[in-house]
Design a protein around this motif. Structure first.
Motif, short mmCIF file in Angstrom:
data_model
loop_
_atom_site.label_atom_id
_atom_site.label_comp_id
_atom_site.label_asym_id
_atom_site.label_seq_id
_atom_site.Cartn_x
_atom_site.Cartn_y
_atom_site.Cartn_z
N ILE A 119 47.67 27.91 43.57
CA ILE A 119 46.45 28.71 43.46
C ILE A 119 45.23 27.86 43.14
O ILE A 119 45.34 26.81 42.51
CB ILE A 119 46.69 29.79 42.37
CG1 ILE A 119 45.66 30.88 42.43
CG2 ILE A 119 46.77 29.17 40.98
CD1 ILE A 119 46.03 32.10 41.59
N ARG A 167 39.11 38.38 36.49
CA ARG A 167 37.96 39.29 36.62
C ARG A 167 38.30 40.56 37.39
O ARG A 167 37.84 41.65 37.03
CB ARG A 167 36.80 38.58 37.30
CG ARG A 167 36.13 37.51 36.43
CD ARG A 167 34.94 36.86 37.13
NE ARG A 167 33.94 37.85 37.49
CZ ARG A 167 33.55 38.09 38.74
NH1 ARG A 167 34.09 37.43 39.76
NH2 ARG A 167 32.62 38.99 38.99
N ALA A 168 39.08 40.43 38.46
CA ALA A 168 39.39 41.60 39.29
C ALA A 168 40.37 42.56 38.60
O ALA A 168 40.43 43.74 38.96
CB ALA A 168 39.97 41.16 40.63
N GLN A 169 41.11 42.05 37.63
CA GLN A 169 42.13 42.87 36.97
C GLN A 169 41.64 43.49 35.67
O GLN A 169 42.14 44.54 35.26
CB GLN A 169 43.38 42.01 36.68
CG GLN A 169 43.94 41.29 37.89
CD GLN A 169 44.39 42.25 38.98
OE1 GLN A 169 44.86 43.35 38.71
NE2 GLN A 169 44.24 41.83 40.23
N HIS A 223 38.66 34.77 39.62
CA HIS A 223 38.16 35.99 40.27
C HIS A 223 39.25 37.01 40.62
O HIS A 223 39.01 38.21 40.53
CB HIS A 223 37.38 35.61 41.52
CG HIS A 223 36.26 34.65 41.25
ND1 HIS A 223 35.33 34.86 40.25
CD2 HIS A 223 35.94 33.46 41.83
CE1 HIS A 223 34.48 33.84 40.24
NE2 HIS A 223 34.84 32.99 41.17
N LYS A 224 40.43 36.54 41.00
CA LYS A 224 41.48 37.46 41.42
C LYS A 224 42.43 37.84 40.28
O LYS A 224 42.81 39.01 40.15
CB LYS A 224 42.28 36.86 42.58
CG LYS A 224 41.47 36.70 43.86
CD LYS A 224 42.32 36.14 44.99
CE LYS A 224 41.50 35.98 46.27
NZ LYS A 224 42.33 35.42 47.37
N LEU A 225 42.83 36.86 39.47
CA LEU A 225 43.83 37.14 38.43
C LEU A 225 43.21 37.66 37.15
O LEU A 225 43.89 38.35 36.38
CB LEU A 225 44.64 35.87 38.13
CG LEU A 225 45.43 35.27 39.30
CD1 LEU A 225 46.30 34.13 38.80
CD2 LEU A 225 46.28 36.33 39.99
N ASP A 276 37.40 25.90 45.07
CA ASP A 276 37.85 26.87 46.08
C ASP A 276 38.86 26.36 47.09
O ASP A 276 39.36 27.13 47.91
CB ASP A 276 36.64 27.44 46.84
CG ASP A 276 35.86 26.36 47.59
OD1 ASP A 276 36.12 25.16 47.37
OD2 ASP A 276 34.98 26.72 48.39
N ASN A 321 39.18 29.20 41.60
CA ASN A 321 38.45 30.44 41.88
C ASN A 321 39.37 31.65 41.90
O ASN A 321 39.01 32.74 41.45
CB ASN A 321 37.70 30.33 43.21
CG ASN A 321 36.36 29.64 43.05
OD1 ASN A 321 35.96 29.27 41.96
ND2 ASN A 321 35.64 29.46 44.16
N ASP A 322 40.58 31.45 42.44
CA ASP A 322 41.53 32.57 42.49
C ASP A 322 41.97 32.99 41.09
O ASP A 322 42.15 34.18 40.81
CB ASP A 322 42.74 32.20 43.34
CG ASP A 322 42.44 32.23 44.83
OD1 ASP A 322 41.42 32.82 45.21
OD2 ASP A 322 43.23 31.66 45.60
#
Length: 236
Positions: free
Chosen positions: A117, A128-130, A124-126, A106, A120-121
């Motif tokens: 980056i 899982r979130a997409q 989770h952001k690139l 992190d 975690n980013d």
């Protein structure tokens, strides 16, 4: 004439990006084939000579991928994550676990894909979130034995879906689960506890998800528990 020149420049630019991406996938594939065996990484060998790791990461640094090309985007960032984990281990080698290094997931930044980056980013952001795809948990390898095993090849856009299915099936038919028929219980990796929402999307249960990929199905009335995560380094 101006429109023609602009079109040529655009085509040339797209072709250049494509060639860089192809070069990255080829070099990543060669890297994983050389330094990964049976899910374990040759960290000691890479620590002595990290030239191959530096070369593939240098390529990854320059590449930009778009979510519009979902398979290329996902394949790139999955490989980028796994390579960055290996780099993080090598930067702190010798180490017994990624958790022995503060901020490993992190805080530590990786210069990759045109971004600075954290791991975690990326996860989770690139990813899982997409994309609502729980199979990410079976292909993103955190450098620990408790993770699903790292494969000895790169994830490629053309074969990504099949590769993700294969790794998910391997995990859910292997050490990721322990089934106790007498007690009507299944014990699963803590990954399924930490990310329960990913495995219960659209009103399905964890057992439903498991049975989608498991050869020997688990009865619906079985209870699910979780066994402790093994954070020991996944070294050869």
């Amino acid at each position: 004439m101006k429109k023609f020149i602009v079109l040529i420049l655009l085509i040339t630019s797209i072709k250049g990006v494509s060639q860089n991406t192809d070069a990255f996938f080829n070099k990543a594939d060669s890297f994983f084939k050389t330094y990964v065996k049976n899910g374990k990484v040759a960290y000691a060998e890479l620590h002595k000579d990290s030239k191959a790791l530096k070369e593939v990461l240098a390529l990854a640094k320059t590449i930009k991928v778009s979510k519009d090309n979902a398979k290329e985007y996902q394949a790139f960032w999955i490989n980028a994550y796994n390579l960055s984990v290996i780099k993080g281990i090598i930067d702190n080698y010798p180490t017994n676990s990624p958790l022995d290094n503060a901020g490993f997931f992190d805080k530590t930044k990786h210069d990759i894909g045109g971004k600075n980056i954290t791991l975690n980013d990326i996860e989770h952001k690139l990813l899982r979130a997409q994309f609502n795809d729980p199979r990410f948990h079976f292909v993103l390898v955190c450098g620990a034995i408790g993770c699903p095993p790292l494969i000895s090849e790169a994830y490629l856009p053309s074969s990504l879906n099949k590769q993700m299915d294969v790794q998910t099936k391997k995990a859910l038919n292997g050490d990721f689960l322990m089934v106790n028929t007498k007690k009507k219980r299944v014990e699963a990796s803590q990954i399924m506890e930490w990310y329960k929402g990913d495995f219960t999307m659209n009103g399905t249960s964890e057992i439903d998800f498991i049975n989608t990929y498991r050869t020997e199905k688990i009865p619906d009335n079985f209870k699910i528990k979780y066994f402790p995560y093994n954070w020991k380094l996944n070294a050869q």
